[in-house]
Scaffold this active site. Structure first.
Site, PDB file in Angstrom:
ATOM      1  CG  LEU A   8       8.197  -5.940   5.701  1.00 26.61           C
ATOM      2  CD1 LEU A   8       9.377  -6.574   6.432  1.00 26.61           C
ATOM      3  CD2 LEU A   8       7.403  -5.033   6.637  1.00 26.61           C
ATOM      4  N   GLY A   9       7.233  -3.497   1.473  1.00 27.72           N
ATOM      5  CA  GLY A   9       7.613  -2.675   0.334  1.00 27.72           C
ATOM      6  C   GLY A   9       7.629  -1.212   0.715  1.00 27.72           C
ATOM      7  CG  MET A  11       2.728   2.666   0.902  1.00 24.89           C
ATOM      8  SD  MET A  11       0.983   2.858   0.459  1.00 24.89           S
ATOM      9  CE  MET A  11       0.258   3.293   2.034  1.00 24.89           C
ATOM     10  NE  ARG A  31       7.637 -12.293  -2.966  1.00 22.35           N
ATOM     11  CZ  ARG A  31       7.263 -12.201  -4.238  1.00 22.35           C
ATOM     12  NH1 ARG A  31       7.127 -13.287  -4.971  1.00 22.35           N
ATOM     13  NH2 ARG A  31       7.029 -11.020  -4.784  1.00 22.35           N
ATOM     14  N   GLY A 114       0.934   7.033   1.057  1.00 21.36           N
ATOM     15  CA  GLY A 114       2.114   6.829   0.226  1.00 21.36           C
ATOM     16  C   GLY A 114       3.402   6.818   1.026  1.00 21.36           C
ATOM     17  CE  LYS A 166      -5.930   4.474  -0.741  1.00 28.07           C
ATOM     18  NZ  LYS A 166      -5.349   3.942  -1.950  1.00 28.07           N
ATOM     19  CG  HIS A 169      -8.802   8.396  -1.261  1.00 26.77           C
ATOM     20  ND1 HIS A 169      -7.626   8.057  -1.913  1.00 26.77           N
ATOM     21  CD2 HIS A 169      -8.454   9.379  -0.393  1.00 26.77           C
ATOM     22  CE1 HIS A 169      -6.634   8.794  -1.464  1.00 26.77           C
ATOM     23  NE2 HIS A 169      -7.108   9.605  -0.534  1.00 26.77           N
ATOM     24  CG  ASN A 170      -6.769   5.471  -4.814  1.00 24.71           C
ATOM     25  OD1 ASN A 170      -6.747   6.039  -3.727  1.00 24.71           O
ATOM     26  ND2 ASN A 170      -5.887   4.560  -5.148  1.00 24.71           N
ATOM     27  CD  GLU A 173      -4.365   9.681  -5.511  1.00 23.08           C
ATOM     28  OE1 GLU A 173      -3.711   8.921  -6.254  1.00 23.08           O
ATOM     29  OE2 GLU A 173      -4.465   9.514  -4.286  1.00 23.08           O
ATOM     30  CE1 TYR A 174      -6.371   6.691 -10.270  1.00 20.41           C
ATOM     31  CE2 TYR A 174      -7.016   6.521 -12.560  1.00 20.41           C
ATOM     32  CZ  TYR A 174      -6.411   5.983 -11.454  1.00 20.41           C
ATOM     33  OH  TYR A 174      -5.846   4.746 -11.527  1.00 20.41           O
TER      34      TYR A 174
END
Length: 304
Positions: A8-9, A11, A31, A114, A166, A169-170, A173-174
């Site tokens: 549960l960070g 995202m 945690r 994000g 993905k 995709h990234n 994005e770069y």
């Protein structure tokens, strides 16, 4: 529908909320007890009614592999695990095999969106068995942006396809970010352009370079017009490297993505050994001026 979320960070926390807003029951484990709904993975499994669906949203690599291994011990035959983190696609076969020993299904899902995903939705790219994808579709529909499903969700292919998609995709994005960044620097260097933020903002409507990334650059410039508050040091998550490696493996030219990745490496060097070598060579063959490592600079002939 019920869903368990592990992690549960930044995202995972928002994904839990978005799925809940869509009317589903979500039980989350982290945690950090301040955000967790349960005390352990075993407690998470106990709070869900079988057959269970558990979404893993933890850092890629060893942490994800360990989490999947732990889930294999607390889940049951017929349950389903979805890895929504940025795992390398080569890890998916290993994770799936570990779970298959207990009759547990596995899907890999590339997720983009994000911190904005809570309100805007998440772009989803999924790999794995079609029946498992259909089973989890209510959750995918809750997470994806509003509008036609095919504009925010894809069953990309077999196991590993979601994370491979993905990764690419990234990599794209770069390249996009690097192009915007180089344009910003060139505008800043010009004596003719007196209002760089206004110029970039004017690209947001009607131009062929408009995009969400451009909108985010405008947001950054609104708060810091010359980006002076930032240091030009850029990390990489690993997916750019993997994209370049796969481009090499498949003999696919990827000069833009490669250059964007190498630019990030260069950003971490306060003084580039390679460029020192270039300066030394220019000085040797043409007597071109060089700067010393100290406060003063050396000089030489400008011939050649």
């Amino acid at each position: 529908m019920q869903l368990g979320i592990v992690g549960l960070g930044k995202m995972g926390f928002n994904m839990r909320e978005r799925v809940r807003r869509a009317g589903h029951e979500v039980v989350g484990y982290d945690r950090n007890p301040d955000v967790s709904d349960t005390t352990s993975l075993a407690d998470l499994a106990a709070k869900l009614t079988g057959p269970r669906v558990v979404w893993v949203m933890v850092p890629a690599g060893e942490i994800t592999r360990n989490t999947v291994a732990e889930l294999s011990e607390v889940l049951s035959e017929g349950d389903l695990v979805i890895d929504g983190g940025n795992s390398r696609f080569t890890d998916d076969a290993l994770n799936a095999a570990k779970l298959a020993e207990k009759g547990i299904g596995y899907l890999d899902c590339g997720v983009s969106g994000g911190v904005w995903g809570l309100e805007n939705g998440y772009g989803l790219m999924v790999g794995g068995d079609a029946a498992d994808v259909e089973r989890a579709m209510p959750i995918f529909d809750a997470l994806r942006p509003e509008g036609p499903r095919e504009e925010g969700f894809a069953h990309a292919g077999k196991l590993g396809a979601g994370h491979f998609a993905k990764m690419v995709h990234n990599g794209i994005e770069y390249g996009l970010m690097q192009a915007y960044a180089e344009g910003f620097e060139l505008l800043e260097a010009s004596e003719l352009v007196e209002n760089v933020p206004a110029t970039i903002k004017a690209w947001q409507r009607g131009t062929v370079v408009r995009s969400w990334l451009l909108d985010l650059l405008v947001n950054a410039l609104d708060s810091d017009p010359e980006l002076d508050d930032l240091r030009g040091y850029v990390e990489d998550s690993g997916e750019g490297r993997w994209t370049v490696e796969e481009a090499i493996n498949h003999a696919v030219p990827a000069p833009v993505i490669s250059a964007a990745l190498f630019a990030r490496f260069a950003s971490r060097q306060s003084d580039s050994p390679a460029m020192r070598a270039v300066a030394a060579l220019r000085n040797q063959f043409g007597g071109h001026a060089v700067q010393s490592a100290g406060p003063s600079s050396g000089s030489g002939s400008t011939q050649g």
